[in-house]
Design an enzyme around this catalytic site. Structure first.
Site, PDB file in Angstrom:
ATOM      1  N   GLU A 161      57.675  11.161  -8.707  1.00  0.00           N
ATOM      2  CA  GLU A 161      57.131   9.871  -8.289  1.00  0.00           C
ATOM      3  C   GLU A 161      55.972  10.037  -7.320  1.00  0.00           C
ATOM      4  O   GLU A 161      55.886  11.023  -6.595  1.00  0.00           O
ATOM      5  CB  GLU A 161      58.233   9.031  -7.611  1.00  0.00           C
ATOM      6  CG  GLU A 161      59.303   8.607  -8.605  1.00  0.00           C
ATOM      7  CD  GLU A 161      60.432   7.787  -7.991  1.00  0.00           C
ATOM      8  OE1 GLU A 161      60.940   6.895  -8.694  1.00  0.00           O
ATOM      9  OE2 GLU A 161      60.824   8.032  -6.840  1.00  0.00           O
ATOM     10  N   CYS A 179      50.669   8.867  -1.636  1.00  0.00           N
ATOM     11  CA  CYS A 179      51.709   9.793  -1.200  1.00  0.00           C
ATOM     12  C   CYS A 179      52.138  10.563  -2.448  1.00  0.00           C
ATOM     13  O   CYS A 179      52.651   9.969  -3.400  1.00  0.00           O
ATOM     14  CB  CYS A 179      52.864   8.979  -0.623  1.00  0.00           C
ATOM     15  SG  CYS A 179      54.276   9.976  -0.123  1.00  0.00           S
ATOM     16  N   CYS A 181      63.724  18.553  -4.528  1.00  0.00           N
ATOM     17  CA  CYS A 181      63.478  19.299  -3.295  1.00  0.00           C
ATOM     18  C   CYS A 181      64.680  20.193  -3.014  1.00  0.00           C
ATOM     19  O   CYS A 181      65.812  19.803  -3.277  1.00  0.00           O
ATOM     20  CB  CYS A 181      63.278  18.332  -2.123  1.00  0.00           C
ATOM     21  SG  CYS A 181      62.771  19.156  -0.583  1.00  0.00           S
ATOM     22  N   CYS A 191      68.011  18.083   3.107  1.00  0.00           N
ATOM     23  CA  CYS A 191      68.224  17.209   4.271  1.00  0.00           C
ATOM     24  C   CYS A 191      69.184  16.084   3.886  1.00  0.00           C
ATOM     25  O   CYS A 191      68.967  15.397   2.888  1.00  0.00           O
ATOM     26  CB  CYS A 191      66.902  16.634   4.773  1.00  0.00           C
ATOM     27  SG  CYS A 191      65.717  17.920   5.241  1.00  0.00           S
ATOM     28  N   CYS A 218      68.031  12.309   3.145  1.00  0.00           N
ATOM     29  CA  CYS A 218      66.896  12.099   2.234  1.00  0.00           C
ATOM     30  C   CYS A 218      67.387  12.130   0.787  1.00  0.00           C
ATOM     31  O   CYS A 218      68.050  13.085   0.367  1.00  0.00           O
ATOM     32  CB  CYS A 218      65.855  13.195   2.460  1.00  0.00           C
ATOM     33  SG  CYS A 218      64.469  13.123   1.304  1.00  0.00           S
ATOM     34  N   CYS A 266      59.738   6.515   2.774  1.00  0.00           N
ATOM     35  CA  CYS A 266      60.080   7.893   3.151  1.00  0.00           C
ATOM     36  C   CYS A 266      61.540   8.192   2.826  1.00  0.00           C
ATOM     37  O   CYS A 266      62.435   7.473   3.249  1.00  0.00           O
ATOM     38  CB  CYS A 266      59.917   8.103   4.654  1.00  0.00           C
ATOM     39  SG  CYS A 266      58.310   7.679   5.288  1.00  0.00           S
TER      40      CYS A 266
HETATM   41  N1  SAH Z   1      59.554  18.071   2.617  1.00  0.00           N
HETATM   42  C1  SAH Z   1      58.457  17.576   3.440  1.00  0.00           C
HETATM   43  C2  SAH Z   1      57.681  16.474   2.755  1.00  0.00           C
HETATM   44  C3  SAH Z   1      58.456  15.169   2.581  1.00  0.00           C
HETATM   45  S1  SAH Z   1      57.785  14.005   3.672  1.00  0.00           S
HETATM   46  C4  SAH Z   1      58.989  17.141   4.768  1.00  0.00           C
HETATM   47  O1  SAH Z   1      60.202  17.007   4.915  1.00  0.00           O
HETATM   48  O2  SAH Z   1      58.206  16.957   5.695  1.00  0.00           O
HETATM   49  C5  SAH Z   1      59.014  12.792   3.740  1.00  0.00           C
HETATM   50  C6  SAH Z   1      59.284  12.399   5.168  1.00  0.00           C
HETATM   51  O3  SAH Z   1      60.270  11.357   5.171  1.00  0.00           O
HETATM   52  C7  SAH Z   1      59.871  13.557   5.962  1.00  0.00           C
HETATM   53  O4  SAH Z   1      59.444  13.469   7.295  1.00  0.00           O
HETATM   54  C8  SAH Z   1      61.347  13.251   5.868  1.00  0.00           C
HETATM   55  O5  SAH Z   1      62.090  13.890   6.854  1.00  0.00           O
HETATM   56  C9  SAH Z   1      61.346  11.753   5.994  1.00  0.00           C
HETATM   57  N2  SAH Z   1      62.556  11.126   5.492  1.00  0.00           N
HETATM   58  C10 SAH Z   1      63.426  11.615   4.585  1.00  0.00           C
HETATM   59  N3  SAH Z   1      64.427  10.750   4.382  1.00  0.00           N
HETATM   60  C11 SAH Z   1      64.178   9.684   5.164  1.00  0.00           C
HETATM   61  C12 SAH Z   1      64.846   8.454   5.368  1.00  0.00           C
HETATM   62  N4  SAH Z   1      65.975   8.169   4.733  1.00  0.00           N
HETATM   63  N5  SAH Z   1      64.301   7.588   6.240  1.00  0.00           N
HETATM   64  C13 SAH Z   1      63.146   7.867   6.883  1.00  0.00           C
HETATM   65  N6  SAH Z   1      62.468   9.009   6.720  1.00  0.00           N
HETATM   66  C14 SAH Z   1      62.973   9.917   5.870  1.00  0.00           C
END
Ligand code: SAH
Length: 381
Positions: free
Chosen positions: A120, A133, A140, A144, A147, A373
């Protein structure tokens, strides 16, 4: 579906997924113009028995006119067009679905790659800019627990051209007025699916195609490109030496190793202090201020003492070379966590700022279409 729906429904501790650094090896997408440097394009065109200038003409159609449509390439003789487009501009991504919100100013696309892989991207139109974006991987491997992408696991790395194609599609939509008044795509953030620095070379080459001047690339300024990482320390240091002054974003989410080990499992490999030292190295080398991402999770990482610790650590490690983006946690399927209440959020931001570190709450777009995000799961249902 791609993301492990089963995991979401069991209610098990979600952080138990393994970390995956090496993507599964799957069939390569076909070679594409956007995979190649200017030199390699000239070689590829010569290998097809075409004149060298065709490389530049083809690049102009792709990167300046944003076109892959052979009949419109009237500066190239018809018999050459079919060969060149067939060999160097194969279709890589097909839009399987698009959803919009914010009165049409935010649009999420679900793409299907040549092998059926789903990914996406999200385009966002603001009064003064337009941002795409992009995904760097399908899925991934960083696991985490908050996420949705991380909970679905890693399917494969995207090729350089698969990343670049997401940018081209977004630039064409913005230019053609698909998200409001016609405009120019100004910003690219590697904040979609995947860990860009775990797909290092393809990400780096995609950044080059995005920033190289027209017609070699899209000519978007390096400072308008952001690469976001969970904190792969050796790769951050390597990126600092590429001569690319892109903005680095570090997904920190906790100032202490105990909690970060849980929220960002890669912290078990590289600790907070090492990540901040690498960020400092990057900032010094590039002159760019580093962004620190901090998703505020109620009663998990939003305590006043953590705000104080975050502020003092960042001030110490980066001085004026850092900015914190606080992100209210976006809901993901099956997650046991919520966003912090507004009052806790405000207090957190106040305390970080009081330590001398600029801190703002990010306006997250696309929550209602699961485009914000952490919500990208590339489900085709
Ligand atoms: N893998 C990279 C690129 C993804 S960026 C990274 O982690 O930086 C996506 C961003 O959204 C990251 O900062 C991630 O930690 C954040 N993110 C993931 N899940 C989220 C959520 N449920 N709510 C808010 N931010 C989130």
């Amino acid at each position: 579906m791609m993301a492990g729906q089963d995991n979401w429904n069991t209610g098990k501790a979600m952080s138990s997924l393994p970390l995956v650094f090496a993507a599964p090896r799957r069939g390569q997408p076909p070679r594409h113009l956007a995979d190649l440097s200017a030199q390699q394009r000239a070689e590829a065109v010569a290998a097809l028995g075409e004149k060298p200038l065709r490389a530049r003409q083809l690049s102009r159609h792709y990167f300046a006119r944003l076109s892959v449509d052979a009949p419109s390439m009237t500066d190239i003789p018809q018999h050459s067009r079919a060969a060149l487009v067939g060999e160097l501009l194969p279709p890589l991504l097909t839009e399987a679905r698009a959803v919009s919100c914010d009165n049409g100013a935010t649009r999420k696309s679900l793409w299907r790659a040549h092998d059926g892989t789903l990914l996406e991207s999200v385009v966002m139109r603001y009064p003064d800019r337009a941002t795409v974006c992009v995904s760097s991987q399908a899925g991934c491997g960083m696991a985490c627990p908050f996420c949705a992408t991380g909970q679905g696991g890693l399917r494969r790395n995207l090729s350089t051209a698969e990343i670049v194609e997401q940018v081209r599609a977004a630039a064409a939509i913005v230019r053609d007025g698909g998200l409001g008044p016609p405009g120019r795509l100004s910003n690219v953030v590697f904040m979609g699916m995947g860990e860009p620095l775990a797909n290092y070379q393809r990400t780096r080459d995609a950044v080059r195609r995005i920033c190289d001047p027209v017609p070699e690339g899209f000519g978007i300024s390096q400072r308008s490109v952001t690469v976001s990482t969970v904190g792969l320390v050796p790769a951050i240091r390597r990126l600092a030496g590429e001569g690319l002054a892109v903005t680095l974003a570090v997904s920190l989410h906790a100032p202490d190793d105990e909690l970060r080990d849980e929220l960002v499992p890669v912290n078990t490999r590289w600790k907070v202090a090492e990540v901040l030292a690498a960020a400092r190295f990057y900032a010094d080398r590039t002159g760019r201020r580093v962004s620190v991402e901090y998703a505020l999770i109620r009663d998990v990482n939003d305590q006043p003492w953590r705000a104080d610790l975050l502020g003092s650590l960042l001030h110490q490690a980066l001085g004026p070379l850092v900015h914190v983006n606080a992100i209210p946690l976006n809901p993901t399927p099956g997650s046991k966590w919520d966003a912090s209440p507004k009052r806790a959020e405000q207090e957190f931001v106040r305390r970080v700022a009081a330590a001398g570190v600029p801190c703002t709450v990010r306006d997250t777009r696309g929550r209602e279409i699961a485009a914000a995000c952490g919500q990208l799961a590339a489900s085709d249902r």
